[in-house]
Design a protein around this motif. Structure first.
Motif, PDB file in Angstrom:
ATOM      1  N   VAL A 191      63.451 -35.939 -10.939  1.00 50.87           N
ATOM      2  CA  VAL A 191      63.510 -37.202 -10.651  1.00 50.87           C
ATOM      3  C   VAL A 191      62.245 -37.645 -10.500  1.00 50.87           C
ATOM      4  CG1 VAL A 191      64.381 -38.705  -8.750  1.00 50.87           C
ATOM      5  CG2 VAL A 191      65.710 -36.898  -9.405  1.00 50.87           C
ATOM      6  N   HIS A 192      61.935 -38.624 -11.132  1.00 51.72           N
ATOM      7  CA  HIS A 192      60.502 -39.148 -11.054  1.00 51.72           C
ATOM      8  C   HIS A 192      60.116 -40.637 -11.018  1.00 51.72           C
ATOM      9  CE1 HIS A 192      56.473 -39.221 -12.817  1.00 51.72           C
ATOM     10  NE2 HIS A 192      56.769 -40.123 -13.960  1.00 51.72           N
ATOM     11  N   PHE A 193      61.143 -41.630 -11.328  1.00 52.03           N
ATOM     12  CA  PHE A 193      60.683 -43.098 -11.209  1.00 52.03           C
ATOM     13  C   PHE A 193      62.122 -43.896 -11.138  1.00 52.03           C
ATOM     14  CE2 PHE A 193      59.619 -47.083 -12.916  1.00 52.03           C
ATOM     15  CZ  PHE A 193      58.409 -47.198 -12.386  1.00 52.03           C
ATOM     16  N   THR A 194      61.936 -44.736 -10.227  1.00 50.49           N
ATOM     17  CA  THR A 194      63.250 -45.631 -10.007  1.00 50.49           C
ATOM     18  C   THR A 194      62.895 -46.965 -10.569  1.00 50.49           C
ATOM     19  OG1 THR A 194      62.031 -45.968  -7.674  1.00 50.49           O
ATOM     20  CG2 THR A 194      63.820 -44.361  -8.053  1.00 50.49           C
ATOM     21  N   MET A 195      63.667 -47.572 -11.642  1.00 49.65           N
ATOM     22  CA  MET A 195      63.328 -48.549 -12.577  1.00 49.65           C
ATOM     23  C   MET A 195      63.922 -49.780 -11.567  1.00 49.65           C
ATOM     24  SD  MET A 195      63.417 -46.073 -14.842  1.00 49.65           S
ATOM     25  CE  MET A 195      65.277 -45.885 -15.359  1.00 49.65           C
ATOM     26  N   GLY A 196      64.735 -49.565 -10.656  1.00 47.29           N
ATOM     27  CA  GLY A 196      65.244 -50.681  -9.499  1.00 47.29           C
ATOM     28  C   GLY A 196      64.356 -50.885  -8.670  1.00 47.29           C
ATOM     29  N   GLY A 197      64.650 -52.319  -8.049  1.00 45.96           N
ATOM     30  CA  GLY A 197      63.859 -52.464  -6.886  1.00 45.96           C
ATOM     31  C   GLY A 197      64.036 -54.202  -6.679  1.00 45.96           C
ATOM     32  N   VAL A 198      63.317 -54.911  -6.067  1.00 50.08           N
ATOM     33  CA  VAL A 198      63.315 -56.306  -5.685  1.00 50.08           C
ATOM     34  C   VAL A 198      63.259 -57.205  -6.727  1.00 50.08           C
ATOM     35  CG1 VAL A 198      62.778 -55.951  -3.306  1.00 50.08           C
ATOM     36  CG2 VAL A 198      61.228 -56.609  -5.025  1.00 50.08           C
ATOM     37  N   VAL A 199      63.946 -58.276  -6.701  1.00 50.28           N
ATOM     38  CA  VAL A 199      63.848 -59.260  -7.895  1.00 50.28           C
ATOM     39  C   VAL A 199      62.702 -60.026  -7.824  1.00 50.28           C
ATOM     40  CG1 VAL A 199      64.963 -60.926  -9.198  1.00 50.28           C
ATOM     41  CG2 VAL A 199      66.349 -59.085  -8.216  1.00 50.28           C
ATOM     42  N   ILE A 200      61.913 -59.941  -8.979  1.00 47.33           N
ATOM     43  CA  ILE A 200      60.669 -60.861  -8.924  1.00 47.33           C
ATOM     44  C   ILE A 200      60.608 -61.814 -10.257  1.00 47.33           C
ATOM     45  CG2 ILE A 200      59.173 -59.218  -7.737  1.00 47.33           C
ATOM     46  CD1 ILE A 200      57.993 -58.608 -10.504  1.00 47.33           C
ATOM     47  N   ASN A 201      59.772 -62.831 -10.362  1.00 50.57           N
ATOM     48  CA  ASN A 201      59.796 -63.699 -11.576  1.00 50.57           C
ATOM     49  C   ASN A 201      58.418 -63.401 -12.049  1.00 50.57           C
ATOM     50  OD1 ASN A 201      57.890 -64.769  -9.734  1.00 50.57           O
ATOM     51  ND2 ASN A 201      59.168 -66.816  -9.436  1.00 50.57           N
ATOM     52  N   GLU A 202      58.032 -64.125 -12.975  1.00 51.77           N
ATOM     53  CA  GLU A 202      56.712 -63.724 -13.811  1.00 51.77           C
ATOM     54  C   GLU A 202      55.696 -63.935 -12.927  1.00 51.77           C
ATOM     55  OE1 GLU A 202      58.415 -67.442 -15.942  1.00 51.77           O
ATOM     56  OE2 GLU A 202      59.229 -65.829 -14.556  1.00 51.77           O
ATOM     57  N   HIS A 203      55.600 -64.828 -11.849  1.00 46.71           N
ATOM     58  CA  HIS A 203      54.498 -65.032 -10.880  1.00 46.71           C
ATOM     59  C   HIS A 203      54.604 -63.885  -9.772  1.00 46.71           C
ATOM     60  CE1 HIS A 203      54.097 -68.784 -13.034  1.00 46.71           C
ATOM     61  NE2 HIS A 203      55.303 -69.128 -12.643  1.00 46.71           N
ATOM     62  N   ALA A 204      55.251 -63.026  -9.843  1.00 47.15           N
ATOM     63  CA  ALA A 204      55.547 -61.884  -8.921  1.00 47.15           C
ATOM     64  C   ALA A 204      55.925 -62.090  -7.620  1.00 47.15           C
ATOM     65  CB  ALA A 204      54.079 -60.817  -8.776  1.00 47.15           C
ATOM     66  N   GLN A 205      56.543 -63.256  -7.587  1.00 48.85           N
ATOM     67  CA  GLN A 205      57.098 -63.932  -6.319  1.00 48.85           C
ATOM     68  C   GLN A 205      58.527 -63.027  -6.085  1.00 48.85           C
ATOM     69  OE1 GLN A 205      57.030 -67.955  -7.691  1.00 48.85           O
ATOM     70  NE2 GLN A 205      56.587 -68.612  -5.766  1.00 48.85           N
ATOM     71  N   VAL A 206      58.703 -62.413  -4.917  1.00 45.08           N
ATOM     72  CA  VAL A 206      59.973 -61.810  -4.383  1.00 45.08           C
ATOM     73  C   VAL A 206      60.946 -62.959  -4.364  1.00 45.08           C
ATOM     74  CG1 VAL A 206      61.369 -60.494  -2.920  1.00 45.08           C
ATOM     75  CG2 VAL A 206      58.682 -60.062  -3.426  1.00 45.08           C
TER      76      VAL A 206
END
Length: 492
Positions: free
Chosen positions: A417-432
């Protein structure tokens, strides 16, 4: 240069996490305004998992590529790697949002390489990794792994150029995000954290979350979203993920079930049952290394990590060593591949993870496999590689004549197990965002995120070399955005 304009005292920029995403955000924030910049790190030492990165960072086109002007396929390779989560998404709007994030990642990759080389980081060696149609993963020519080189350079620059404005606090745990009001989406105003000594402190200002993923959170988020992966070893320290801190203020999650299994983690012969394992860097295969099961090749080693992992896990499991699920597959590097990866190889040999042996001392099945492969590499007798491999790195054994005295490097590997592709949704401005992927965007004021804690970029599979790139690209965006927000807050 830093700004010296006389203005009301701005709020600090607060960055949670000191890996490459956090450091990229910090350095950019220091250069984007007059705010002090705080990095809050729960570990005793900074650097996070970025410090362990061993294969390199993607970029295209760059001056270090042999055919830089012709590498326009990075975006397409990333789209293809994302797989079903992008191709078969729930809506065209969700796909469009993913594509925007991928576009930012790939189109800003040249600037990311320029940014790091401008700090004095050597990224002159370029390798083709699995899932890539061209060589675009950059690392240095020396023995220092790319993660160490990049993180160390950025940390030193933050300290030297930030001066008193840069504050690194280690051994502290952010437990809560402070909000501006009682209603959802009214914004984040700071953090509450606990120091190493147990004191609870608060800090007001815009926040960048860069805490990484949850691949080491075996009994927490990993068990919640992927209980089927229990028993697999990991490259990550056993620490809880921080995603619940973000969802408590309305952040939405995406792709949390999408967890990357890296196909090659070293099984230490001295401690085969260890859950925490060293990564056998993908560049070992990129430089020419091959994978063997009972002396025979069984997969194209330069397929995506997902496909190589599936091929290994389709083989019979080895006998259980403790509670771990492991496989008995060999990674072999010939003299050419070992020389090209000498900086890594010498470290792995020193750790006892790779062993140097002569060809004549290998078993007969393995020797025959190497002879057949060498003929395919050199194109002798019209042979082709039966596994579909087209890039052979620096493989040299048998190309100009067979040598039983040649030295090869061999080590046991297993998926991890190495990396998790999932997480919080952001936009192209890195805003959560407090909106799901593809919905009308609802940014949470005062909150940005970068790196592995975010989701929506990689889909089913992350290309090797794109994790460091993601950290630099979205770390820099979030740092600039947060610095501008801090300045506005100070003026108000």
């Amino acid at each position: 240069m830093f700004h010296n304009a006389h203005s009301p005292k701005p709020l600090p920029v607060i960055i949670v996490g000191s890996g490459l995403a956090g450091l990229s955000a910090a350095y950019t924030a220091l250069h984007s305004g007059t705010s002090p910049v705080y990095i809050l790190e729960r570990a005793v030492k900074p650097g996070g998992n970025s410090f362990k990165a061993s294969s390199g960072i993607n970029g295209a086109p760059t001056p270090f590529q042999h055919a830089a002007s012709g590498d326009g396929a990075f975006y397409d390779d990333t789209i293809r790697s994302a797989g079903r989560r992008l191709a078969g998404g729930p809506s065209s709007e969700a796909r469009a949002q993913r594509e925007r994030l991928i576009r930012v990642l790939t189109e800003r990759s040249t600037r990311a390489i320029d940014f790091l080389t401008g700090l004095g980081v050597d990224l002159s060696v370029v390798t083709q990794l699995g899932g890539h149609s061209n060589a675009r993963t950059h690392r240095g020519a020396g023995k220092t792994p790319p993660g160490v080189a990049i993180v160390s350079a950025l940390l030193e620059k933050c300290k030297a150029e930030g001066g008193e404005r840069f504050k690194l606090v280690t051994g502290c745990e952010v437990r809560k995000l402070l909000t501006s009001g009682e209603k959802e989406n009214e914004g984040v105003a700071g953090v509450e954290y606990q120091t190493e000594g147990g004191e609870v402190e608060t800090l007001k200002g815009p926040v960048v979350f860069a805490t990484g993923g949850f691949a080491g959170d075996t009994h927490g988020l990993l068990a919640r979203y992927r209980p089927d992966l229990s028993g697999l070893p990991s490259t990550n320290e056993p620490r809880p993920g921080c995603h619940d801190v973000l969802t408590a203020v309305g952040a939405r999650l995406v792709d949390m079930e999408s967890v990357q299994i890296h196909p090659t983690g070293f099984v230490d012969p001295q401690n085969p049952g260890a859950r925490l394992k060293f990564l056998a860097a993908e560049m070992l295969r990129g430089e020419g290394g091959i994978l063997l099961y009972k002396g025979k090749r069984f997969v194209n080693e330069l397929e995506t990590r997902e496909r190589v992992s599936e091929a290994i896990m389709g083989l019979p499991e080895a006998e259980r060593e403790g509670e771990l699920r492991q496989w008995d597959v060999q990674l072999l590097l010939d003299p050419g591949a070992a020389k090209a990866a000498e900086g890594h190889v010498s470290f792995y040999v020193w750790k006892g993870l790779l062993k140097r042996v002569k060809v004549k001392d290998l078993d007969e099945t393995t020797r025959q496999t190497l002879k057949d492969y060498a003929e395919a590499v050199s194109g002798k007798e019209g042979k082709v590689d039966g596994k579909g491999r087209r890039a052979f790195g620096h493989w040299s054994l048998g190309v100009e004549g067979w040598d039983d005295e040649a030295g090869v490097c061999v080590g046991r590997i297993t998926p991890i197990v190495h990396f998790t592709m999932g997480g919080v949704v952001i936009n192209e401005h890195a805003q959560v965002l407090s909106s799901d992927l593809g919905q009308d965007q609802r940014p949470i004021p005062g909150l940005w995120a970068a790196g592995e804690v975010t989701g929506g970029i990689h889909g089913d599979n992350r290309l090797g070399g794109s994790s460091l790139l993601e950290c630099v690209v979205f770390g820099r965006i979030s740092g600039e955005q947060a610095a501008a927000d801090a300045a506005r807050g100070g003026a108000a």
